[in-house]
Design an enzyme around this catalytic site. Sequence first.
Site, short mmCIF file in Angstrom:
data_model
loop_
_atom_site.label_atom_id
_atom_site.label_comp_id
_atom_site.label_asym_id
_atom_site.label_seq_id
_atom_site.Cartn_x
_atom_site.Cartn_y
_atom_site.Cartn_z
N ALA A 73 63.69 29.00 -16.09
CA ALA A 73 63.81 30.02 -15.05
C ALA A 73 65.09 29.87 -14.23
O ALA A 73 65.63 30.87 -13.75
CB ALA A 73 62.59 29.95 -14.13
N THR A 74 65.57 28.66 -14.07
CA THR A 74 66.82 28.50 -13.30
C THR A 74 67.93 29.30 -13.99
O THR A 74 68.66 30.06 -13.34
CB THR A 74 67.21 27.01 -13.20
OG1 THR A 74 66.17 26.32 -12.52
CG2 THR A 74 68.52 26.82 -12.45
N GLN A 181 55.66 30.90 -10.75
CA GLN A 181 54.39 30.28 -10.38
C GLN A 181 53.20 31.22 -10.56
O GLN A 181 52.05 30.78 -10.54
CB GLN A 181 54.44 29.77 -8.93
CG GLN A 181 55.44 28.65 -8.72
CD GLN A 181 55.01 27.32 -9.35
OE1 GLN A 181 53.86 27.12 -9.73
NE2 GLN A 181 55.95 26.40 -9.47
N ALA A 202 58.37 28.31 -19.40
CA ALA A 202 57.24 27.83 -20.20
C ALA A 202 56.53 26.64 -19.57
O ALA A 202 55.30 26.53 -19.65
CB ALA A 202 57.73 27.44 -21.60
N HIS A 203 57.29 25.76 -18.91
CA HIS A 203 56.68 24.48 -18.53
C HIS A 203 55.78 24.56 -17.31
O HIS A 203 55.19 23.56 -16.89
CB HIS A 203 57.74 23.38 -18.37
CG HIS A 203 58.58 23.45 -17.13
ND1 HIS A 203 58.39 22.61 -16.07
CD2 HIS A 203 59.61 24.26 -16.79
CE1 HIS A 203 59.29 22.87 -15.11
NE2 HIS A 203 60.03 23.88 -15.53
N THR A 239 72.99 29.14 -29.58
CA THR A 239 71.84 29.06 -30.48
C THR A 239 70.59 28.76 -29.65
O THR A 239 70.59 27.83 -28.85
CB THR A 239 72.08 27.95 -31.51
OG1 THR A 239 73.34 28.20 -32.15
CG2 THR A 239 70.99 27.91 -32.56
N CYS A 324 62.58 17.18 -3.74
CA CYS A 324 63.70 18.15 -3.83
C CYS A 324 64.22 18.59 -2.47
O CYS A 324 64.81 19.65 -2.35
CB CYS A 324 63.36 19.45 -4.54
SG CYS A 324 62.34 19.38 -5.94
N1 PLP Z 1 61.26 29.18 -9.49
C1 PLP Z 1 60.15 28.56 -9.08
C2 PLP Z 1 59.25 29.24 -8.10
C3 PLP Z 1 59.85 27.29 -9.55
O1 PLP Z 1 58.75 26.66 -9.13
C4 PLP Z 1 60.74 26.67 -10.47
C5 PLP Z 1 60.49 25.29 -10.95
O2 PLP Z 1 60.51 24.37 -10.18
C6 PLP Z 1 61.88 27.37 -10.89
C7 PLP Z 1 62.10 28.62 -10.37
C8 PLP Z 1 62.85 26.77 -11.88
O3 PLP Z 1 62.30 26.78 -13.16
P1 PLP Z 1 62.92 25.90 -14.36
O4 PLP Z 1 62.41 24.51 -14.15
O5 PLP Z 1 62.40 26.51 -15.60
O6 PLP Z 1 64.40 25.99 -14.28
#
Ligand code: PLP
Length: 381
Positions: A73-74, A181, A202-203, A239, A324
Amino acid sequence: MGGVIYADHNATTPPLPAAVAAMRAALEEGWGNPGSRQHAAGRRALAILDGARHAIAALLHARDEEIVCTSGATEALNLAILGLGERLLATRPRIVAGASEHPAVLAPVARLGEAGAEVVILPVDAQGRIDPERLAAAVDDRTGLVCLMLANNETGVLHDVAAAAALARRRGALLVCDAVQAAGKLPIDVAALGADALAITAHKMYGPQGAGALWLRRGLGLSPQLHGGGQERGLRPGTPNLPGLAGFAAACAAARRELPARAAHLAALGARLEARARALIPGVVIHGAGAPRIPGTTMLGVPGLPPGWLATLATVAASGGSTCSGGHGSPVLRAMGVPAADALNAIRIGLGAGSTLDEVEAIAQELARGAAALRRPADAP
Ligand code: PLP
């Protein structure tokens, strides 16, 4: 982790056996390059990639061609915010984002600010909500992007993304939604939501780390943030992580099948946890309890408790407000007006599909034991 209850599902969920099996199969049979259509190994890999795209799209009620596969997602959020924002900078330089957004949103927004965008960060109230009137006032006809998450990662607080997207549309702005989330816990229908771009990973939903997706409304262009080959329609060259995406696909299929049961299970467990925490821990505060939340996420604090609550937990794996945050306390709780010391000492319990009522009771007991020990160090075992 023998004897330790895993309660950090908002950080990462354990992969489903079906996801692990799909990844293994992809490694063993789908190791070819999906760009090499001229031979069978490449075609097998392409079939896995197409299948993954289809499963991700189905979870979101989207079209396959609207899915851009990413490393998580980042990356998806950076691609959406920078890729759309850079194009809008000259004509619509204002960007509006909520104060409780994840750093994967706030950092690219800040980057656009450095490039000349006018960044408006909307405050949240003590329950983590955004005032709709403030939002309406902030989104003007110079606004290019609105960034609003579906569910907050720390408190689980839900935002009315559909209303914000409708507002953005009326003003001619685009809405980027971080749905990380909420995915796998609540149904997501991108058309009903009305967003223009939406990120999942996915995670957080029983798939592997390192695989995610950006849904991008059909017809919308953006500037790629990586430069290379033509993969993912040129929007995300490189890839793809096929084993990861194969696992993600299995997780998406399971989420579609199991979503109502999962949501009900998490809601029941979350309600029990919060009732037991309130009964056992004097002075406990459940952050965001006054707002609608995703099921299974509970951020707890005890105002004035001496520091170190998380470290007292011997039998529960959870996250703290210090995770974090660089030692300043959960930025989400700080945005909600929680004092720094209390934000630093808060604990997030993230329950999962495999969590049980017995575990919830044990978590509540352990939280209570730790808080009592901090209050009365001399009596601690
Ligand atoms: N957005 C939210 C709300 C998240 O909780 C997270 C993960 O900590 C992310 C984005 C980032 O996701 P990823 O770990 O797949 O980069």
